[in-house]
Design an enzyme around this catalytic site. Structure first.
Site, PDB file in Angstrom:
ATOM      1  N   CYS A   2       0.847  -1.098  -0.065  1.00  0.00           N
ATOM      2  CA  CYS A   2       0.115   0.060   0.071  1.00  0.00           C
ATOM      3  C   CYS A   2       0.824   1.218  -0.107  1.00  0.00           C
ATOM      4  O   CYS A   2       2.119   1.338  -0.084  1.00  0.00           O
ATOM      5  CB  CYS A   2      -0.820   0.111   1.148  1.00  0.00           C
ATOM      6  SG  CYS A   2      -2.013  -1.504   1.427  1.00  0.00           S
ATOM      7  N   ALA A  54      -5.003  -4.466  -2.349  1.00  0.00           N
ATOM      8  CA  ALA A  54      -5.438  -5.861  -1.728  1.00  0.00           C
ATOM      9  C   ALA A  54      -4.870  -6.951  -2.077  1.00  0.00           C
ATOM     10  O   ALA A  54      -4.874  -7.565  -3.162  1.00  0.00           O
ATOM     11  CB  ALA A  54      -6.872  -5.804  -1.817  1.00  0.00           C
ATOM     12  N   VAL A  55      -4.260  -7.883  -0.982  1.00  0.00           N
ATOM     13  CA  VAL A  55      -3.645  -9.078  -1.199  1.00  0.00           C
ATOM     14  C   VAL A  55      -4.201 -10.172  -0.366  1.00  0.00           C
ATOM     15  O   VAL A  55      -4.459 -11.333  -0.701  1.00  0.00           O
ATOM     16  CB  VAL A  55      -2.088  -9.023  -0.948  1.00  0.00           C
ATOM     17  CG1 VAL A  55      -1.612 -10.276  -0.971  1.00  0.00           C
ATOM     18  CG2 VAL A  55      -1.510  -8.080  -1.817  1.00  0.00           C
ATOM     19  N   ASN A  79       1.895  -0.314   5.046  1.00  0.00           N
ATOM     20  CA  ASN A  79       2.148  -0.801   3.857  1.00  0.00           C
ATOM     21  C   ASN A  79       3.068  -2.082   4.127  1.00  0.00           C
ATOM     22  O   ASN A  79       4.247  -1.794   4.729  1.00  0.00           O
ATOM     23  CB  ASN A  79       2.863   0.343   3.372  1.00  0.00           C
ATOM     24  CG  ASN A  79       3.775   0.052   2.158  1.00  0.00           C
ATOM     25  OD1 ASN A  79       3.511  -0.711   1.293  1.00  0.00           O
ATOM     26  ND2 ASN A  79       4.723   0.662   1.869  1.00  0.00           N
ATOM     27  N   GLY A  80       2.560  -3.127   3.838  1.00  0.00           N
ATOM     28  CA  GLY A  80       3.603  -4.353   3.763  1.00  0.00           C
ATOM     29  C   GLY A  80       2.805  -5.357   3.942  1.00  0.00           C
ATOM     30  O   GLY A  80       1.677  -5.587   3.444  1.00  0.00           O
ATOM     31  N   GLY A 380      14.138 -13.260  -6.430  1.00  0.00           N
ATOM     32  CA  GLY A 380      15.392 -13.710  -6.179  1.00  0.00           C
ATOM     33  C   GLY A 380      16.455 -12.656  -5.501  1.00  0.00           C
ATOM     34  O   GLY A 380      17.492 -12.838  -5.079  1.00  0.00           O
TER      35      GLY A 380
END
Length: 614
Positions: A2, A54-55, A79-80, A380
């Site tokens: 976010c 949104a996750v 945010n995270g 990675g």
């Protein structure tokens, strides 16, 4: 992921319409970071603004999120992503907290309410967040251990302002972007890196990784909740390999949590292949559809590729090898060469600073393409910093350069920026910054010689070079509404590998051998033993021609602000003539002559956007 922003000022009432409008203006600059939702909280002491990507539990988790404990109100913007949400939930439920969503947002807010300033010690993940604590009447902010998620702040009179990106700060009335001497020393001498606590603009700071701060009527207070510590490594090699394997696979598996489409970036190199292999097998175990993967290339790169010390072979055959082995749904994204140059100003805009030139603009292009179908990606990034994968961990002339080893040669900068180099004492600034950071290395008692030096180089890598790559990854991905996770930044893994001696990390004289051995049985054997493959870059001569033409246009334009910084004739005679020198990087492994010119394009765009002058 976010975008967050806001301000607090205890000397006035911040609940009026005008201050709400200011919050909205700050938030509008962060719409790209959170295209799914927006929210705002106004309290008497300040304003909190949120833009949501949104996750997890997309239907819930709206922010700012408010909860009460007794008569006190707590408000969170975040945010995270947390990777130990379930563990937190169990512990907090045992303390009587009642959950109404599946979001990590609610777990984080309750965790702050329970643990206060020690909350960071309980978190695993990538985050920057702010809580209004109605009991203590203070704003609390915290940033993850490696600074994967950004957090900038500034004191402006009686007002404390903060934001995920610098541009949001300057939407506050009366706060203008200014450049002072240190601004130019950072950008010209250290860029695209920057000092970890610096926001580069005059007066602006960055909350350092692993730190928290509070702002209340008494002012600002900062603290550190985490740092690396040096201890003797007592495990034998076989045990070390097994432990690395457990930590790596555990970090990757935990970071597969998502309620929206997830993919991996796959170059066919060791690091991305390990992530893809673990993720693909986990998807199979869960009876999920095949994992989706992406690789990156450039128009006609196969025609112009030339092996080098830093990039010994092309990625394409190795990507195919992995796709065939793990049956992923794969997409090759090819960046047109003109887009690399066209997107240079946009990349600088999203970073708010000159960045890694076409390394940034290409990633911006690729992330935009990935974000068409996916919201989350695993990358990675950071394995080379953690495991010592760069040449400067073993090449004496780099390891013992007496300065930051990824920019050991300052002569290209000195030549280009000759008009201001001596007056601003840029070289002294670089040397002093380097010396200060070497002195801060957490020492291991009794360690001497090359081992002690490599610990210094490792410390610099984690706090500087890796920070630069993470900064790039966050800005270019979030500019596209894409969340990119970095499993090799798991702090349990980093804490363990930090104390693994070089003789194990590079067993048999091969860099990252301990990771290769940990990948035994996970990867096809030829992929497992493949030499290091860095982020792909273009070898197409059209790119060099385009940046040359663009810089010539700037030199011909007397109104271009870059004229105040550069030696125009030196550029015409020297760097433009030698721009095709791909073999002598001036920053890291990927930024040589053409990238220096691209950096100048970004520098000019940045000065123009923010109306900066010397």
């Amino acid at each position: 992921m976010c975008g967050i922003a806001g301000f607090c000022d205890f000397s006035r009432d911040n609940t009026t319409h005008d201050w709400g409008a200011v919050g909205e203006q700050m938030g509008d600059t962060l719409d790209h970071r959170g295209p799914d939702d927006r929210g705002q909280w106004q309290g008497h002491s300040g304003v909190l603004v949120h833009r949501r990507l949104a996750v997890i539990d997309p239907d819930n988790g709206k922010q700012p999120m408010t909860r009460r404990l007794g008569t006190a109100e707590y408000v969170l913007i975040y945010n995270g992503e947390l990777y130990n949400t379930e563990e937190l939930r169990r512990a907090l439920k045992a303390q009587g907290y009642q959950f109404t969503t599946r979001t990590d947002t609610e777990a984080l807010l309750y965790a702050y309410m329970e643990y206060g300033e020690h909350v960071g010690e309980r978190l695993e993940g990538i985050y920057a967040f702010v809580v209004w604590d109605g009991l203590k009447r203070q704003f609390f902010a915290c940033r993850d251990r490696f600074g994967v998620k950004p957090f900038f702040y500034v004191n402006h009179g009686s007002t404390f302002l903060f934001a995920s990106e610098l541009k949001a700060l300057f939407r506050y009335p009366g706060l203008e972007p200014r450049a002072d001497g240190d601004t130019w020393r950072e950008v010209l001498g250290l860029g695209p890196a920057r000092t970890p606590d610096s926001g580069v603009f005059a007066g602006v700071k960055s909350l350092e990784p692993g730190c928290w701060l509070t702002f209340d009527q008494a002012g600002l207070k900062k603290g550190r909740y985490w740092t690396l510590e040096s201890h003797p490594h007592t495990d034998d090699y076989d045990t070390t390999v097994e432990r690395v394997r457990e930590l790596v696979t555990g970090a990757i598996t935990r970071q597969l949590v998502s309620d929206v489409p997830l993919c991996t970036f796959l170059s066919g190199g060791l690091d991305s292949s390990v992530i893809t292999a673990v993720a693909a097998r986990e998807y199979q175990r869960r009876n999920l559809p095949p994992l989706e993967t992406y690789s990156f290339d450039y128009t006609d790169n196969d025609l112009y590729f030339k092996p080098s010390l830093f990039q010994p072979d092309n990625d394409s055959p190795w990507v195919k090898r992995m796709v065939d082995a793990f049956h992923t749904r794969h997409t090759v994204l090819t960046c047109p060469i003109p887009a690399l140059v066209q997107l240079l100003p946009a990349a600088a805009h999203y970073k708010d600073l000159p960045g890694m030139a076409d390394v940034d603009s290409s990633l911006l292009y690729f992330c935009r393409e990935v974000a068409r179908t996916h919201t989350v990606a695993l990358s990675g990034e950071c394995a080379d910093e953690v495991f010592g994968g760069y040449p400067w961990f073993e090449r004496a002339e780099l390891m013992n350069a007496g300065t930051f080893p990824w920019c050991a040669d300052l002569s290209p900068r000195r030549e280009v920026f000759a008009p201001v180099w001596e007056a601003l004492e840029i070289e002294d600034y670089v040397n002093q910054t380097y010396a200060d950071w070497v002195a801060s290395t957490p020492r291991l008692e009794g360690e001497t010689g090359e081992d002690a030096r490599r610990r210094e180089v490792g410390w610099l890598n984690l706090n500087w070079f890796m920070a630069t790559l993470l900064d790039r990854k966050d800005r270019m991905s979030m500019a596209s509404g894409l969340e990119v996770r970095v499993p090799f930044c798991d702090h349990h893994l980093v804490e363990y590998v930090w104390n693994v001696p070089w003789s194990m990390k590079a067993m048999g004289g091969h860099r990252k051998q301990v990771l290769r051995d940990a990948a035994l049985g996970l990867l096809p054997e030829d992929v497992r033993t493949r030499p290091k493959s860095p982020y792909p870059k273009t070898h197409n001569p059209i790119y060099e021609q385009l940046v040359r033409r663009t810089v010539l246009g700037l030199l011909d334009n007397r109104d271009a602000p870059i004229h105040a910084l550069v030696d125009t004739e030196a550029l015409r005679r020297g760097l433009l003539r030698d721009a095709g020198d791909y073999g002598r990087p001036w920053f890291g492994q990927l930024m040589a002559g053409p990238q220096m010119l691209a950096y100048l394009i970004q520098l000019n765009a940045w000065m123009t956007e923010y109306h900066l002058s010397l």
